[in-house]
Design a protein around this motif. Structure first.
Motif, PDB file in Angstrom:
ATOM      1  N   TYR A  21       0.834  -1.205   0.000  1.00 31.93           N
ATOM      2  CA  TYR A  21       0.000   0.000   0.000  1.00 31.93           C
ATOM      3  C   TYR A  21       0.870   1.256   0.000  1.00 31.93           C
ATOM      4  CZ  TYR A  21      -2.985   3.748   1.691  1.00 31.93           C
ATOM      5  OH  TYR A  21      -3.617   4.958   1.829  1.00 31.93           O
ATOM      6  N   TRP A  22       1.897   1.261   0.845  1.00 32.86           N
ATOM      7  CA  TRP A  22       2.773   2.434   0.909  1.00 32.86           C
ATOM      8  C   TRP A  22       3.438   2.694  -0.434  1.00 32.86           C
ATOM      9  CZ3 TRP A  22       5.567   1.466   6.250  1.00 32.86           C
ATOM     10  CH2 TRP A  22       4.668   1.747   7.282  1.00 32.86           C
ATOM     11  N   GLU A  23       3.731   1.648  -1.187  1.00 33.38           N
ATOM     12  CA  GLU A  23       4.304   1.836  -2.521  1.00 33.38           C
ATOM     13  C   GLU A  23       3.386   2.689  -3.389  1.00 33.38           C
ATOM     14  OE1 GLU A  23       5.485  -1.698  -4.673  1.00 33.38           O
ATOM     15  OE2 GLU A  23       6.009  -2.661  -2.780  1.00 33.38           O
ATOM     16  N   GLU A  24       2.092   2.545  -3.213  1.00 31.35           N
ATOM     17  CA  GLU A  24       1.115   3.265  -4.021  1.00 31.35           C
ATOM     18  C   GLU A  24       0.973   4.727  -3.627  1.00 31.35           C
ATOM     19  OE1 GLU A  24      -2.627   1.227  -3.981  1.00 31.35           O
ATOM     20  OE2 GLU A  24      -1.695  -0.714  -4.389  1.00 31.35           O
ATOM     21  N   VAL A  25       1.157   5.049  -2.350  1.00 31.55           N
ATOM     22  CA  VAL A  25       0.814   6.396  -1.876  1.00 31.55           C
ATOM     23  C   VAL A  25       2.007   7.242  -1.427  1.00 31.55           C
ATOM     24  CG1 VAL A  25      -1.528   5.725  -1.238  1.00 31.55           C
ATOM     25  CG2 VAL A  25       0.296   5.625   0.475  1.00 31.55           C
ATOM     26  N   VAL A  26       3.182   6.639  -1.280  1.00 30.01           N
ATOM     27  CA  VAL A  26       4.350   7.397  -0.815  1.00 30.01           C
ATOM     28  C   VAL A  26       5.287   7.641  -1.992  1.00 30.01           C
ATOM     29  CG1 VAL A  26       6.336   7.385   0.728  1.00 30.01           C
ATOM     30  CG2 VAL A  26       4.153   6.466   1.515  1.00 30.01           C
ATOM     31  N   PRO A  27       5.503   8.902  -2.342  1.00 26.78           N
ATOM     32  CA  PRO A  27       6.394   9.194  -3.472  1.00 26.78           C
ATOM     33  C   PRO A  27       7.813   8.691  -3.225  1.00 26.78           C
ATOM     34  CG  PRO A  27       5.342  11.205  -2.629  1.00 26.78           C
ATOM     35  CD  PRO A  27       4.986  10.089  -1.707  1.00 26.78           C
ATOM     36  N   GLY A  28       8.394   8.074  -4.217  1.00 26.29           N
ATOM     37  CA  GLY A  28       9.774   7.620  -4.120  1.00 26.29           C
ATOM     38  C   GLY A  28       9.961   6.300  -3.409  1.00 26.29           C
ATOM     39  N   PHE A  29       8.899   5.683  -2.953  1.00 25.94           N
ATOM     40  CA  PHE A  29       9.009   4.391  -2.282  1.00 25.94           C
ATOM     41  C   PHE A  29       8.631   3.309  -3.284  1.00 25.94           C
ATOM     42  CE2 PHE A  29       7.122   1.071   0.615  1.00 25.94           C
ATOM     43  CZ  PHE A  29       8.345   0.611   1.075  1.00 25.94           C
ATOM     44  N   THR A  30       9.638   2.830  -3.999  1.00 25.15           N
ATOM     45  CA  THR A  30       9.400   1.831  -5.040  1.00 25.15           C
ATOM     46  C   THR A  30      10.525   0.804  -5.032  1.00 25.15           C
ATOM     47  OG1 THR A  30      10.493   3.295  -6.603  1.00 25.15           O
ATOM     48  CG2 THR A  30       8.088   3.328  -6.601  1.00 25.15           C
ATOM     49  N   PRO A  31      10.349  -0.269  -4.296  1.00 27.62           N
ATOM     50  CA  PRO A  31      11.395  -1.306  -4.290  1.00 27.62           C
ATOM     51  C   PRO A  31      11.550  -1.931  -5.676  1.00 27.62           C
ATOM     52  CG  PRO A  31       9.412  -2.097  -3.207  1.00 27.62           C
ATOM     53  CD  PRO A  31       9.198  -0.643  -3.497  1.00 27.62           C
ATOM     54  N   GLN A  32      12.730  -2.447  -5.930  1.00 26.59           N
ATOM     55  CA  GLN A  32      12.988  -3.122  -7.194  1.00 26.59           C
ATOM     56  C   GLN A  32      12.248  -4.449  -7.219  1.00 26.59           C
ATOM     57  OE1 GLN A  32      14.906  -1.895  -9.805  1.00 26.59           O
ATOM     58  NE2 GLN A  32      14.808  -0.035  -8.573  1.00 26.59           N
ATOM     59  N   LYS A  33      11.884  -4.880  -8.420  1.00 28.05           N
ATOM     60  CA  LYS A  33      11.251  -6.189  -8.586  1.00 28.05           C
ATOM     61  C   LYS A  33      12.054  -6.996  -9.592  1.00 28.05           C
ATOM     62  CE  LYS A  33       6.591  -4.455  -7.731  1.00 28.05           C
ATOM     63  NZ  LYS A  33       5.259  -4.265  -8.305  1.00 28.05           N
ATOM     64  N   ASP A  34      12.131  -8.307  -9.337  1.00 31.54           N
ATOM     65  CA  ASP A  34      12.798  -9.158 -10.314  1.00 31.54           C
ATOM     66  C   ASP A  34      11.801  -9.543 -11.406  1.00 31.54           C
ATOM     67  OD1 ASP A  34      11.233 -11.212  -9.286  1.00 31.54           O
ATOM     68  OD2 ASP A  34      12.896 -12.273  -8.319  1.00 31.54           O
ATOM     69  N   LEU A  35      12.220 -10.393 -12.312  1.00 35.23           N
ATOM     70  CA  LEU A  35      11.368 -10.751 -13.440  1.00 35.23           C
ATOM     71  C   LEU A  35      10.081 -11.457 -13.030  1.00 35.23           C
ATOM     72  CD1 LEU A  35      14.111 -11.933 -15.955  1.00 35.23           C
ATOM     73  CD2 LEU A  35      12.873  -9.760 -15.931  1.00 35.23           C
ATOM     74  N   THR A  36      10.088 -12.083 -11.867  1.00 38.28           N
ATOM     75  CA  THR A  36       8.883 -12.770 -11.396  1.00 38.28           C
ATOM     76  C   THR A  36       7.996 -11.867 -10.538  1.00 38.28           C
ATOM     77  OG1 THR A  36       9.986 -13.628  -9.416  1.00 38.28           O
ATOM     78  CG2 THR A  36      10.078 -15.002 -11.412  1.00 38.28           C
TER      79      THR A  36
END
Length: 106
Positions: A21-36
Motif C-alpha cells: 500500500y505504501w508503494e502506491e501512496v508514498v512518493p519515491g518508495f518503489t522497491p525493485q522487482k525481479d522478473l517474477t
C-alpha cells in the motif's frame, strides 16, 4: 545488501500488504522487482519504512502526509550528508547482524 519482503517484515514489523500500500501512496518508495515480480528492498528503503512506521504509528500522520514529511526531511539531509552516511552504514551492519543471529537461532 537487498532484503526480501519477508526479511523486511522481520526487521520492521510492517506487514507485506501495508508495504505494498505504501508503494502506491508514498512518493519515491518503489522497491525493485525481479522478473517474477518479487520485491527487493535496499537498506535505504528499510530506513524509509522505519520512518514511515514512526510517522504513521506514533505521530499519527496519514501515509500521504508521512510521504510529504519525508520529502521535506530529505531537503535537510543535504546539510548533514556525511553524518547520515555513517548512520546508514551502521544501521545496515546492525540489520545484517540481526538477520544472521536470527538465522543461527533457528
Amino acid at each position: 545488501m537487498e532484503y526480501t519482503i519477508g526479511q523486511v517484515e522481520d526487521l520492521t514489523g510492517v506487514k507485506p500488504h501495508v508495504l505494498r500500500y505504501w508503494e502506491e501512496v508514498v512518493p519515491g518508495f518503489t522497491p525493485q522487482k525481479d522478473l517474477t515480480g518479487r520485491r527487493f528492498y535496499t537498506q535505504h528503503e528499510v530506513e524509509l519504512i522505519f520512518r514511515l512506521k514512526y510517522l504513521i504509528g506514533e505521530k499519527k500522520f496519514t501515509a500521504e502526509g508521512a510521504g510529504r514529511q519525508i520529502l521535506e526531511e530529505a531537503q535537510a539531509v543535504q546539510d548533514n550528508a556525511e553524518l547520515i552516511h555513517m548512520i546508514r552504514q551502521t544501521r545496515a551492519e546492525l540489520s545484517q547482524l540481526y538477520l544472521a543471529l536470527k538465522g543461527n537461532s533457528k
